[in-house]
Enzyme design. Structure first.
Site, PDB file in Angstrom:
ATOM      1  CB  CYS A 296      -4.100  44.457  35.823  1.00  0.00           C
ATOM      2  SG  CYS A 296      -2.847  44.603  34.556  1.00  0.00           S
ATOM      3  CD  GLU A 399      -8.936  44.038  39.967  1.00  0.00           C
ATOM      4  OE1 GLU A 399     -10.045  43.986  39.410  1.00  0.00           O
ATOM      5  OE2 GLU A 399      -7.871  44.205  39.345  1.00  0.00           O
TER       6      GLU A 399
HETATM    7  P1  NAD Z   1     -14.042  48.648  33.335  1.00  0.00           P
HETATM    8  O1  NAD Z   1     -14.268  47.208  33.054  1.00  0.00           O
HETATM    9  O2  NAD Z   1     -15.039  49.361  34.176  1.00  0.00           O
HETATM   10  O3  NAD Z   1     -13.974  49.470  31.953  1.00  0.00           O
HETATM   11  C1  NAD Z   1     -13.140  49.054  30.900  1.00  0.00           C
HETATM   12  C2  NAD Z   1     -13.733  49.540  29.580  1.00  0.00           C
HETATM   13  O4  NAD Z   1     -15.002  48.923  29.372  1.00  0.00           O
HETATM   14  C3  NAD Z   1     -13.982  51.036  29.528  1.00  0.00           C
HETATM   15  O5  NAD Z   1     -13.666  51.490  28.234  1.00  0.00           O
HETATM   16  C4  NAD Z   1     -15.471  51.188  29.819  1.00  0.00           C
HETATM   17  O6  NAD Z   1     -16.016  52.327  29.201  1.00  0.00           O
HETATM   18  C5  NAD Z   1     -16.034  49.906  29.206  1.00  0.00           C
HETATM   19  N1  NAD Z   1     -17.210  49.383  29.914  1.00  0.00           N
HETATM   20  C6  NAD Z   1     -17.519  49.524  31.233  1.00  0.00           C
HETATM   21  N2  NAD Z   1     -18.653  48.845  31.514  1.00  0.00           N
HETATM   22  C7  NAD Z   1     -19.056  48.252  30.367  1.00  0.00           C
HETATM   23  C8  NAD Z   1     -20.159  47.394  30.020  1.00  0.00           C
HETATM   24  N3  NAD Z   1     -21.061  47.036  30.926  1.00  0.00           N
HETATM   25  N4  NAD Z   1     -20.248  46.969  28.759  1.00  0.00           N
HETATM   26  C9  NAD Z   1     -19.334  47.325  27.833  1.00  0.00           C
HETATM   27  N5  NAD Z   1     -18.279  48.138  28.093  1.00  0.00           N
HETATM   28  C10 NAD Z   1     -18.138  48.597  29.347  1.00  0.00           C
HETATM   29  O7  NAD Z   1     -12.576  48.764  33.952  1.00  0.00           O
HETATM   30  P2  NAD Z   1     -11.874  50.044  34.582  1.00  0.00           P
HETATM   31  O8  NAD Z   1     -12.496  50.343  35.901  1.00  0.00           O
HETATM   32  O9  NAD Z   1     -11.785  51.137  33.582  1.00  0.00           O
HETATM   33  O10 NAD Z   1     -10.384  49.480  34.796  1.00  0.00           O
HETATM   34  C11 NAD Z   1      -9.988  48.762  35.928  1.00  0.00           C
HETATM   35  C12 NAD Z   1     -10.034  47.273  35.680  1.00  0.00           C
HETATM   36  O11 NAD Z   1      -9.259  46.938  34.542  1.00  0.00           O
HETATM   37  C13 NAD Z   1      -9.446  46.463  36.836  1.00  0.00           C
HETATM   38  O12 NAD Z   1     -10.242  45.336  37.061  1.00  0.00           O
HETATM   39  C14 NAD Z   1      -8.079  46.071  36.305  1.00  0.00           C
HETATM   40  O13 NAD Z   1      -7.525  44.892  36.882  1.00  0.00           O
HETATM   41  C15 NAD Z   1      -8.366  45.877  34.865  1.00  0.00           C
HETATM   42  N6  NAD Z   1      -7.150  45.958  34.070  1.00  0.00           N
HETATM   43  C16 NAD Z   1      -6.638  44.801  33.605  1.00  0.00           C
HETATM   44  C17 NAD Z   1      -5.469  44.817  32.884  1.00  0.00           C
HETATM   45  C18 NAD Z   1      -4.871  43.533  32.374  1.00  0.00           C
HETATM   46  O14 NAD Z   1      -3.895  43.610  31.645  1.00  0.00           O
HETATM   47  N7  NAD Z   1      -5.403  42.379  32.700  1.00  0.00           N
HETATM   48  C19 NAD Z   1      -4.815  46.036  32.621  1.00  0.00           C
HETATM   49  C20 NAD Z   1      -5.379  47.208  33.102  1.00  0.00           C
HETATM   50  C21 NAD Z   1      -6.557  47.158  33.835  1.00  0.00           C
END
Ligand code: NAD
Length: 508
Positions: A296, A399
Site C-alpha cells: 500500500c 489502485e
Molecule cells: P482484501 O480486502 O481482499 O482482504 C483483506 C482481508 O479481508 C482478508 O483477511 C480477507 O479474507 C478479508 N475479506 C475479503 N473480502 C471480504 C469481505 N467481502 N468481507 C469481509 N472480509 C473480507 O485485501 P487483499 O487483497 O488481501 O490486500 C490488498 C489490499 O490491501 C490492497 O488494496 C492494499 O492497498 C491494501 N493494504 C492496505 C494497507 C494499508 O496500510 N492501508 C496495507 C496493506 C494492504
C-alpha cells in the site's frame, strides 16, 4: 560423498507437503468441521496448504476462551505483560529465516523482503515493550486534597483482520500493542496467505503467553462478519482493500464497536528537475517494484514536473535513471511473484488499457522469463513503466497493485498537487527535489497521511505511527505507534478527595 552444488541463499523453499492450518483456540490447535480452502504458492502455482472457514459456533468458542483468558491477562501489570513480549521478540529474531521462508512461499515476495517485514514486526514489538516506561499515566493535585489521575485500561477481546501482502508485518502492527495494553487478540489472517500465522502463534506460546490470550480464526467473509457481529469483540483493526474496509467500518460501527479500517492506495511521487539522479533512480524504482508493487506504500503515479526545455531535458534524464534502475531488477532474487493468476491477468489488462488510452510503454514487463528454479506455473510480471499517462485515466487513478509506474507529465508543481488532490486515496506522497521550499510545500499540500522527501516508501519508524487519510483509512487514530494506543485501550479518569486535617502530625 561431498555435495558440490552451492545452495542459492535467495531461493524460496516451496513446501512439498500440504500445510494444514487449524484454528487456535484456548492455546490449542483445533481442527474445524467446516469446509476448507486451498492456498497456492505464487512462485509455482502449486497447492501448498489449506485452511478452514470458521463457523459462527467455532468463533463463539474462540471468543469465549479469549474472554476468560483476558481477565487475568488484563489484570497483570504492564511490566509483567512486557516480559512475554521481550521473549517473543527474541524468538522472532532467532526464527527469522524460517518465518521469512514461510512468508515468501505463500505471498510471493523475496526472502529479503520477507525478513524486512519480520524486522518491522520486531520494531513494533520493541515499541510495545517500551510502553511500560513510556505510558505511565498521570496524576495531579488539582486543588488542595483533590487529585485527578488517569490510567490506561484494556478493552477486553479485540480482533485483527489482515491482507495477503504482509502475512507477518500487518498482524504485528496490532498484536504486540494490543497484548501489551492487556487485551486478548483474535486474528483472522488473509484467506490467501494464512500459513505464516502458525509460526507467530507458536512463538507467542513459547514466549509464555497464557493460553487463550491469542487466538486464530481462519476464513473469509463469513468469519469476518461473525467477528463484526460478536457482542464480546470490542474493537476491530482491519487492513485490506478500500471496498472491504468501508463495508467493515460500516458493519462494525453499526454494531457500536470501535473500528479502524485501513484501505487501498494510489501513491503519488512529485519529481522535480533538480532531483538527485542517484536518489531518484533507485528510490523510485525500488518503491514501485518492492513486493512486486503489492504494497500500500508503493509509488504508483510519478508526476514529472517541467515547464522549460531545460527542465524537460533534466526530467527525461531522471526518468531514464528510473527506467535503468528498474530494468536491472531481476525476477526471483530481487523481485518476487504476483499473488495469483487472476491478479496477473488483471494487471496485464490494465497495461493494455493504458496503451489504448494513449500511454507509451517505456519498460514492458509482460510475459517475462520465469526464474528457472520455480518451473513454469508461477505468476510473473517484470517492472513496467507507462509514460504520458492521462490524468483521470484508469492507470492514473485506480489502485493496480503490481509493479507498474504511471508517469503523468505536468508543467508545474501546482498542477501536480491538483492531480494528487483529486485522488480518493490518501496513504502517501513523496517528493524528489533538492529544494527545501518545494519539499515543505509538498509536505503541507499533499493530501496524504504519510509524506516522503527523497524517500520512495515513507513508512514512519516507531513510535511515529502508520496510517493514511481519506479512502485509505476509516476511523480515528493510526494502526501503530503512539497514535494507536487510544484505539486499543480505554482511559480511566479517577478523581480523589481526602480530608485535609491541618493539625495532623505526620511525624507523630
Ligand atoms: P482484501 O480486502 O481482499 O482482504 C483483506 C482481508 O479481508 C482478508 O483477511 C480477507 O479474507 C478479508 N475479506 C475479503 N473480502 C471480504 C469481505 N467481502 N468481507 C469481509 N472480509 C473480507 O485485501 P487483499 O487483497 O488481501 O490486500 C490488498 C489490499 O490491501 C490492497 O488494496 C492494499 O492497498 C491494501 N493494504 C492496505 C494497507 C494499508 O496500510 N492501508 C496495507 C496493506 C494492504
Amino acid at each position: 560423498m561431498k555435495n558440490n552444488t552451492t545452495a542459492n541463499p535467495n531461493q524460496v523453499e516451496i513446501p512439498k507437503e500440504v500445510i494444514v492450518c487449524e484454528n487456535y483456540c484456548a492455546g490449542e490447535w483445533t481442527s474445524s468441521k467446516s469446509s476448507t480452502f486451498e492456498i497456492r504458492s505464487p512462485y509455482t502455482g502449486s497447492v501448498i496448504g489449506n485452511a478452514p472457514e470458521t463457523s459462527v459456533q467455532e468463533l463463539d468458542r474462540i471468543v469465549a476462551a479469549a474472554t476468560k483468558a483476558q481477565r487475568e491477562w488484563g489484570a497483570a501489570s504492564m511490566k509483567e505483560r512486557a516480559q512475554v513480549l521481550f521473549r517473543f521478540r527474541d524468538i522472532l529474531l532467532r526464527d527469522i529465516k524460517k518465518i521469512a521462508q514461510r512468508i515468501s512461499s505463500e505471498c510471493g515476495k523475496t526472502l529479503s523482503e520477507a525478513e524486512a517485514e519480520v524486522f518491522k514486526g520486531i520494531e513494533v514489538t520493541e515499541f510495545a515493550v517500551s510502553l511500560q516506561n513510556l505510558d505511565v499515566g498521570g496524576r495531579l493535585e488539582v486543588s488542595r486534597g483533590v487529585f485527578c489521575e488517569y490510567r490506561r485500561e484494556p478493552l477486553g477481546v479485540v480482533a485483527g483482520v489482515t491482507p495477503f501482502n504482509f502475512p507477518a508485518m500487518v498482524p504485528m502492527w496490532m498484536i504486540p500493542i494490543a497484548l501489551a495494553l492487556g487485551d486478548a487478540f483474535v486474528w483472522k489472517p488473509s484467506d490467501k496467505t494464512p500459513l505464516t500465522s502458525k509460526l507467530l502463534a507458536d512463538a507467542l506460546a513459547e514466549a509464555g503467553l497464557p493460553k487463550g490470550v491469542f487466538s486464530i480464526a481462519h476464513g473469509g467473509r463469513t468469519t469476518v462478519e461473525a467477528i463484526l457481529d460478536h457482542p464480546d469483540v470490542k474493537a476491530i483493526g482491519f487492513v485490506g482493500s478500500t471496498d472491504v474496509a468501508r463495508a467493515i467500518y460500516r458493519r462494525g460501527t453499526q454494531n457500536l464497536k470501535r473500528v479502524l479500517a485501513l484501505g487501498g492506495a494510489k501513491n503519488h511521487i512529485f519529481l522535480m528537475p533538480d532531483a538527485d539522479p542517484m536518489l531518484t533512480g533507485k528510490g523510485v524504482a525500488d518503491s514501485f517494484t518492492g513486493c512486486a508493487g503489492q504494497r500500500c506504500m508503493a509509488a504508483s503515479v510519478l508526476c514529472a514536473i517541467a515547464s522549460t526545455d531545460g527542465e524537460r531535458a533534466a526530467i527525461d534524464k531522471l526518468v531514464g535513471a528510473i527506467v535503468e534502475s528498474a530494468r536491472s531488477i531481476t525476477l526471483g532474487d530481487r523481485m518476487g511473484a504476483i499473488i495469483s493468476s487472476d491478479s496477473l491477468k488483471r494487471l496485464e489488462a490494465a497495461i493494455a488499457k493504458a496503451e489504448a488510452d494513449g500511454a507509451r510503454v517505456i519498460l514492458d514487463g509482460r510475459k517475462p522469463k520465469a526464474p528457472s528454479a520455480y518451473g513454469s506455473g508461477g505468476h510473473w510480471l517484470g517492472p513496467t513503466i507507462l509514460d504520458n499517462v492521462k490524468p483521470g485515466s484508469e492507470a492514473a487513478v485506480e489502485e493496480l497493485f503490481g509493479p507498474v509506474l504511471s508517469i503523468v507529465r505536468c508543467a508545474t508543481l501546482s498542477e501536480a498537487l491538483a492531480i494528487q488532490a483529486k485522488s480518493k486515496y490518501g496513504n502517501a506522497v513523496s517528493v524528489f527535489t533538492q529544494n527545501g521550499g518545494v519539499a515543505d510545500e509538498v509536505s503541507r499540500q499533499g493530501r496524504a497521511g504519510m509524506v516522503g522527501v527523497n524517500i520512495g516508501v515513507p513508512v514512519p519508524r516507531e513510535p511515529f505511527s502508520f496510517g493514511g487519510v481519506l479512502d485509505s483509512k476509516y476511523g480515528h487514530g493510526d494502526i501503530t505507534g503512539v497514535h494507536s494506543l487510544d484505539f486499543w485501550s480505554n482511559i480511566k479518569k479517577i478523581t480523589t478527595k481526602w480530608a485535609v486535617q491541618k493539625d495532623w502530625s505526620w511525624m507523630g
